[in-house]
Design an enzyme around this catalytic site. Structure first.
Site: not given
Ligand code: NAD
Length: 242
Positions: A129, A142
């Site tokens: 990401s 995350y």
């Protein structure tokens, strides 16, 4: 394309937003795909199971070789997002995120690399990401899990290039998938309206669709990316992490 015809791939999270697109695009190019997810995907071979189970992950690359005859590509795409500040997080939130986002790719890479090396090479793409490269706010679990995957990618890209195995990562910003939509719904927002607002924040005029990410995954496993090892490729429509 020669990069894909007659090749085989193992793709995790194959029933999800980005995963479905990766599977379909690989198949369209002539690659046979084994998809892994909690529920059946639309790959040539579908394996249902929980990537939190270590033994399940450890056995998948060998199962792919047994079933498809070889393993050319591994795409570690499955992931979950845990939202909120660290003070709101439970031990279980942390353990679950690390197990799915980090430990599963670790186990799959560890099992796939010797098989690929014996066969003369292969390509691995981890779906990390942008937040794994540039941290964003209020998602420490995350973000740190994706930073771990990004770092693992850089390490493996160095360590296994000499075996003809290229390990790279694609780092999306916002993508129009169930992951982002359920996040809006949980926060009481209308997903359509929230995505419209997000679209306006992207220099290219829209957040990514799953195919925008899948195409970069295909590039990274293809011979066109033959000199890329350990790269963290940001795919963000021109929008930096804010
Ligand atoms: P998604 O929720 O649509 O798909 C994720 C898939 O992973 C689902 O099908 C889910 O069932 C599967 N999965 C989750 N836990 C699993 C487990 N324990 N065992 C087996 N399968 C499991 O999400 P997506 O947006 O398609 O995300 C794909 C990847 O892209 C993820 O790694 C995510 O972190 C990353 N990513 C997404 C975005 C975004 O905006 N959507 C942005 C950056 C990175």
């Amino acid at each position: 394309m020669a990069s894909f015809r007659g090749k085989t791939a193992l793709v995790t999270g194959a029933a999800g937003g980005i995963g479905r697109s990766i599977v379909a695009r690989l198949q369209a190019e002539g690659t046979t795909v084994m998809g892994v997810d909690l529920s059946a995907a639309e790959a040539d071979h579908n394996v249902t199971g929980d990537l939190m189970c270590g033994d399940f992950c450890n056995g998948l690359p060998e199962h792919a070789v047994t079933t498809m005859g070889r393993l050319d590509f591994l795409v570690n795409n499955a992931g979950i997002i845990t939202r909120g500040k660290i003070t709101e997080a439970t031990d279980e939130d942390f353990a679950r995120s690390m197990a799915i986002n980090v430990e599963a790719p670790f186990r799959l890479c560890r099992a796939a690399i010797p098989l690929m090396a014996d066969a003369g090479g292969g390509a691995i793409v981890n779906v990390a990401s942008c937040w794994g490269v540039h941290p964003g706010p209020n998602h420490p679990i995350y973000v740190s899990s994706k930073a771990a995957v990004a770092s693992l990618t850089q390490c493996l890209g160095m360590d296994h290039a000499h075996q003809g195995i290229r390990v790279n990562a694609v780092c999306p910003n916002e993508v129009n998938t169930p992951m982002i939509r359920t996040g809006f719904a949980t926060r009481g927002l209308d997903p359509e309206k929230a995505i419209e607002d997000l679209n306006a924040s992207v220099p290219l005029g829209r957040i990514a669709e799953p195919d925008d990410i899948a195409d970069v995954v295909l590039f990274l496993v293809s011979d066109q990316a033959r000199y890329m090892c350990g790269a963290l490729l940001e795919v963000n429509g021109g929008k930096p992490v804010q």
